[in-house]
Design a protein around this motif. Structure first.
Motif, PDB file in Angstrom:
ATOM      1  N   LEU A 197       9.977   4.484  -2.970  1.00 30.79           N
ATOM      2  CA  LEU A 197       9.328   3.349  -3.640  1.00 30.79           C
ATOM      3  C   LEU A 197      10.219   2.112  -3.605  1.00 30.79           C
ATOM      4  CD1 LEU A 197       7.083   2.082  -5.373  1.00 30.79           C
ATOM      5  CD2 LEU A 197       8.219   3.068  -7.377  1.00 30.79           C
ATOM      6  N   ALA A 224       1.407   7.227  -6.429  1.00 32.93           N
ATOM      7  CA  ALA A 224       0.381   8.269  -6.537  1.00 32.93           C
ATOM      8  C   ALA A 224       0.951   9.632  -6.150  1.00 32.93           C
ATOM      9  CB  ALA A 224      -0.825   7.921  -5.660  1.00 32.93           C
ATOM     10  N   ALA A 225       1.756   9.664  -5.092  1.00 37.14           N
ATOM     11  CA  ALA A 225       2.378  10.929  -4.671  1.00 37.14           C
ATOM     12  C   ALA A 225       3.318  11.452  -5.757  1.00 37.14           C
ATOM     13  CB  ALA A 225       3.136  10.735  -3.362  1.00 37.14           C
ATOM     14  N   LEU A 247       2.091   1.853  -3.516  1.00 41.67           N
ATOM     15  CA  LEU A 247       1.046   2.455  -4.358  1.00 41.67           C
ATOM     16  C   LEU A 247       0.850   3.932  -4.023  1.00 41.67           C
ATOM     17  CD1 LEU A 247      -1.578  -0.436  -4.445  1.00 41.67           C
ATOM     18  CD2 LEU A 247      -0.038   0.289  -6.281  1.00 41.67           C
ATOM     19  N   LEU A 248       0.860   4.257  -2.741  1.00 36.38           N
ATOM     20  CA  LEU A 248       0.727   5.656  -2.325  1.00 36.38           C
ATOM     21  C   LEU A 248       1.918   6.491  -2.798  1.00 36.38           C
ATOM     22  CD1 LEU A 248      -0.711   5.295   1.287  1.00 36.38           C
ATOM     23  CD2 LEU A 248      -1.852   6.276  -0.699  1.00 36.38           C
ATOM     24  N   THR A 249       3.094   5.884  -2.795  1.00 29.11           N
ATOM     25  CA  THR A 249       4.286   6.586  -3.263  1.00 29.11           C
ATOM     26  C   THR A 249       4.187   6.890  -4.746  1.00 29.11           C
ATOM     27  OG1 THR A 249       5.611   5.514  -1.551  1.00 29.11           O
ATOM     28  CG2 THR A 249       6.808   6.475  -3.398  1.00 29.11           C
ATOM     29  N   ALA A 270       0.836  -1.205   0.000  1.00 29.20           N
ATOM     30  CA  ALA A 270       0.000   0.000   0.000  1.00 29.20           C
ATOM     31  C   ALA A 270       0.871   1.256   0.000  1.00 29.20           C
ATOM     32  CB  ALA A 270      -0.933  -0.005   1.209  1.00 29.20           C
ATOM     33  N   ALA A 271       1.966   1.219   0.754  1.00 35.78           N
ATOM     34  CA  ALA A 271       2.895   2.360   0.770  1.00 35.78           C
ATOM     35  C   ALA A 271       3.508   2.576  -0.612  1.00 35.78           C
ATOM     36  CB  ALA A 271       3.992   2.133   1.810  1.00 35.78           C
ATOM     37  N   LEU A 292      11.110  10.358  -3.942  1.00 30.27           N
ATOM     38  CA  LEU A 292      10.019   9.375  -3.929  1.00 30.27           C
ATOM     39  C   LEU A 292      10.412   8.079  -4.633  1.00 30.27           C
ATOM     40  CD1 LEU A 292       7.003  11.762  -4.506  1.00 30.27           C
ATOM     41  CD2 LEU A 292       7.466  10.409  -2.449  1.00 30.27           C
TER      42      LEU A 292
END
Length: 160
Positions: free
Chosen positions: A45, A20-21, A16-18, A13-14, A41
């Motif tokens: 990742l 997206a960020a 995927l959030l990275t 999840a981290a 980032l």
């Protein structure tokens, strides 16, 4: 086994959030700010993917490994191979880049440090929650066991 699965899920999840960020920063900022935030980032990742692959890895080891991988890819750009691959594939361009840029190395270190700190904080939070969930152990004070512990320590038997 369950802890590793949970760790992998959180790290996934981290990751995927990275991503997206990174996309958000790229579209919102542009220019040098977006480029260098993207470099940091990128290493975050890589750190998350390392934790997905090895969920029991220590934060410092994952951060150091992510930094080494990011720097190795940056230095590989000096060979021209990533540029050639990037001209043929969008994925290669995203993963390998194409042109060496020394300041990127600093931003990889920033990303590794932030990822390591976040990983460490997450583990501390898990340890705190686990400790809070455990039933409290009450230590018996002196004389609360009828002398049994003293008799055992002295090697004697308690009289009945």
């Amino acid at each position: 086994m369950r802890d590793r699965t949970k760790t992998r899920a959180v790290a996934g999840a981290a990751a995927l959030l990275t991503v997206a960020a990174g996309l958000g920063v790229r579209s919102a900022l542009g220019g040098e700010a977006a480029k260098y935030a993207g470099d940091a980032l990128y290493t975050v990742l890589v750190h998350a993917l390392i934790v997905v692959a090895a969920p029991r890895v220590r934060p410092a080891v994952a951060a150091g490994t992510a930094l080494v991988i990011s720097c190795a890819i940056e230095f590989a750009q000096l060979t021209g191979v990533p540029a050639e691959l990037s001209s043929r594939s969008t994925l290669a361009r995203l993963v390998l880049g194409s042109t060496f840029n020394a300041p990127d190395l600093l931003w990889y270190a920033v990303g590794a440090a932030l990822a390591g700190l976040a990983h460490r904080a997450a583990l501390a939070g898990l340890a705190h929650r686990a400790a809070a969930a455990r039933p409290a152990r009450h230590a018996a004070g002196p004389g609360t066991d009828g002398g049994r512990s003293r008799a055992l320590v002295q090697g004697g038997r308690q009289a009945d």
